[in-house]
Design an enzyme around this catalytic site. Structure first.
Site, PDB file in Angstrom:
ATOM      1  N   TYR A 113      22.681  80.735  68.696  1.00 21.05           N
ATOM      2  CA  TYR A 113      21.801  81.081  67.575  1.00 21.05           C
ATOM      3  C   TYR A 113      20.439  80.399  67.703  1.00 21.05           C
ATOM      4  CZ  TYR A 113      25.944  82.667  64.964  1.00 21.05           C
ATOM      5  OH  TYR A 113      27.063  83.309  64.552  1.00 21.05           O
ATOM      6  N   CYS A 115      28.114  76.395  66.879  1.00 20.17           N
ATOM      7  CA  CYS A 115      28.481  77.455  65.937  1.00 20.17           C
ATOM      8  C   CYS A 115      29.634  76.982  65.056  1.00 20.17           C
ATOM      9  CB  CYS A 115      28.892  78.715  66.704  1.00 20.17           C
ATOM     10  SG  CYS A 115      27.673  79.265  67.907  1.00 20.17           S
ATOM     11  N   MET A 116      30.073  77.861  64.158  1.00 18.68           N
ATOM     12  CA  MET A 116      31.170  77.482  63.274  1.00 18.68           C
ATOM     13  C   MET A 116      32.472  77.239  64.055  1.00 18.68           C
ATOM     14  SD  MET A 116      32.692  79.444  59.935  1.00 18.68           S
ATOM     15  CE  MET A 116      31.147  79.622  59.096  1.00 18.68           C
ATOM     16  N   ASP A 117      32.691  78.075  65.080  1.00 18.92           N
ATOM     17  CA  ASP A 117      33.989  78.029  65.765  1.00 18.92           C
ATOM     18  C   ASP A 117      33.901  77.831  67.275  1.00 18.92           C
ATOM     19  OD1 ASP A 117      35.034  79.113  63.217  1.00 18.92           O
ATOM     20  OD2 ASP A 117      33.967  80.906  63.908  1.00 18.92           O
ATOM     21  N   ARG A 162      41.884  44.495  53.115  1.00 25.43           N
ATOM     22  CA  ARG A 162      42.033  45.959  53.083  1.00 25.43           C
ATOM     23  C   ARG A 162      41.479  46.517  54.388  1.00 25.43           C
ATOM     24  NH1 ARG A 162      39.456  44.740  48.115  1.00 25.43           N
ATOM     25  NH2 ARG A 162      37.588  45.847  48.807  1.00 25.43           N
ATOM     26  N   ARG A 191      29.542  50.213  41.818  1.00 20.31           N
ATOM     27  CA  ARG A 191      30.262  51.476  41.958  1.00 20.31           C
ATOM     28  C   ARG A 191      31.260  51.559  40.813  1.00 20.31           C
ATOM     29  NH1 ARG A 191      32.845  53.106  47.741  1.00 20.31           N
ATOM     30  NH2 ARG A 191      34.381  51.504  47.211  1.00 20.31           N
ATOM     31  N   LYS A 223      43.193  56.475  52.798  1.00 14.39           N
ATOM     32  CA  LYS A 223      42.479  57.546  52.091  1.00 14.39           C
ATOM     33  C   LYS A 223      41.938  58.588  53.066  1.00 14.39           C
ATOM     34  CE  LYS A 223      38.389  54.647  52.136  1.00 14.39           C
ATOM     35  NZ  LYS A 223      37.620  53.639  51.409  1.00 14.39           N
ATOM     36  N   HIS A 250      34.654  44.598  45.993  1.00 17.42           N
ATOM     37  CA  HIS A 250      34.307  45.315  47.230  1.00 17.42           C
ATOM     38  C   HIS A 250      32.904  44.922  47.669  1.00 17.42           C
ATOM     39  CE1 HIS A 250      34.812  48.314  50.282  1.00 17.42           C
ATOM     40  NE2 HIS A 250      33.824  49.073  49.846  1.00 17.42           N
TER      41      HIS A 250
END
Ligand SMILES: *Cc1c(COP(=O)(O)O)cnc(C)c1O
Length: 380
Positions: free
Chosen positions: A273, A320-322, A229, A144, A47, A173
């Protein structure tokens, strides 16, 4: 380029920030898990883009070794079938009724978590004159999805009688397989075993039983049952700090980038920042093109460390973002130098567990957060 096919890190189409996944480590990790749990079988959990490692490439790599695959969403299962993967594929999430026909079309195994849902599945299968393959989901304490263990009999009974449903498995689970105290996990296992006595009482063939995740398969041999699993262990990461090393696995994923900017920062000049960090002496600071927009969590700001030229250096200022900045003090660093965010270089190493600690989360979230902006390369 074909998904999952090897790419060269020098490929000009590739940004300098990428993840490298070792196929041989994936294979070795799975072989180690299989050896530990045999004769129980192993369902490899794929997953969330195979825990960030790349769904398609990991599935291709492990298809011949894995007894089955587990995914969360029917869409993930369909992707695998479209790749030509023929292993049994269990969709572990709850069934969204409208998606039932997709399971039947693509030969995916349902999780039947309630009598009502089983009826929906049965009806859809009957309408097509098909047989739906299901695993019944018993809730033994996770709260769940799944029928409560004390109300499970009706579901087991109906499934056993249904002409259009083949009960291939039954599972539960564990919510506390990573806890210091295993009493909860043992209690859940007992409740599950109690539920399973239904098959003896009715002299019905017992479907394959499974309850163990990575933590349980390491710590509770009695939980191996017919199938385990295995998620995070397959990727070479232990499920919690201090997990017993009952199998030896190695991290399959490394995350790398390169220095793209070098400068000297004067004392008292804050970096990034909000000016959360500055130095009281002149330092060399390099900029690396990765950020929270890639899944390098902002919450690690001023805590993370990276490897450059075989040494660990602190990330400074807000992430930062990038882009992020790294203080190399008076060390050496040039544009183009490799920077390791997760993995090894020379004697130095940064682990996904460390990132989890810096970010205040768990390794699972670090791995699954590395997003599509980060190309994956495959080796081995
Ligand atoms: C994700 C998941 C697993 C795998 O857990 P790991 O701790 O990664 O081994 C097993 N079972 C279910 C139902 C899951 O959702």
């Amino acid at each position: 380029m074909e998904p999952g096919s090897p790419r060269d890190a020098e490929d000009a189409r590739l940004r300098p920030t990428y993840a490298v996944v070792s196929r041989s480590r994936l294979r070795d990790n799975l072989a180690a898990v299989k050896a530990l749990v045999a004769p129980a079988r192993v369902m490899v959990i794929l997953k969330a883009n195979a825990y960030g490692h790349g769904l398609e490439a990991v599935a291709r790599c492990l298809a011949s070794q894995a007894d089955a695959f587990g995914v969360a969403l029917v869409e993930e299962g369909i992707t695998l079938r479209q790749l030509g993967i023929e292993n049994p594929i269990l969709v572990m999430g709850g069934v969204w009724t409208r998606q039932i026909p997709l399971f039947l079309e693509h030969g995916l195994t349902f999780t039947a978590p309630s009598l009502a849902r089983l009826r929906d599945i049965e009806e859809a299968a009957a309408a097509r004159n098909a047989t739906a393959r299901v695993h019944l989901k018993i809730d033994t304490g996770m709260e769940r999805i799944g029928v409560h263990h004390y109300h499970a009999e009706g579901l087991l009974e109906a499934a056993a009688r249904s002409a259009h449903v083949e009960v291939d498995g039954i599972y539960s689970h564990l919510s506390n397989a990573d806890a210091d105290d295993l009493a909860d996990a043992r209690h859940q296992l007992e409740r599950f075993e109690e539920t399973l006595r239904f098959y003896e009482r009715r002299s019905l063939p017992r479907p394959q039983r499974h309850i163990a995740n990575s933590a349980a398969l390491l710590r509770m041999p009695e939980s191996h049952l017919d199938l385990v699993r295995a998620g995070i262990l397959t990727y070479g990461v232990y499920p919690f700090p201090g997990a017993p090393r009952a199998v030896e696995v190695k991290p399959a994923l490394a995350w790398k980038s390169r220095v793209v900017f070098f400068k000297v920062v004067e004392p008292g000049s804050p970096v990034s920042y909000g000016g959360t960090w500055s130095s009281d002496h002149r330092v060399r600071v390099v900029t690396v093109p990765v950020g929270y927009g890639d899944g390098y969590f902002r919450s690690m700001s001023n805590r993370a460390e990276v490897i450059l030229r075989g040494r660990r250096y602190p990330q400074v200022g807000r992430i930062c973002m990038d882009q992020v900045m790294v203080n190399i003090e008076w060390g050496t660093g040039y544009n183009g130098d490799e920077v390791v965010l997760i993995g090894e270089q020379g004697e130095a190493r940064v682990t996904v567990e460390e990132l989890a600690e810096w970010a205040g989360t768990i390794p699972y979230e670090i791995l699954t957060a590395i997003n599509d902006r980060v190309p994956r390369l495959y080796e081995g």
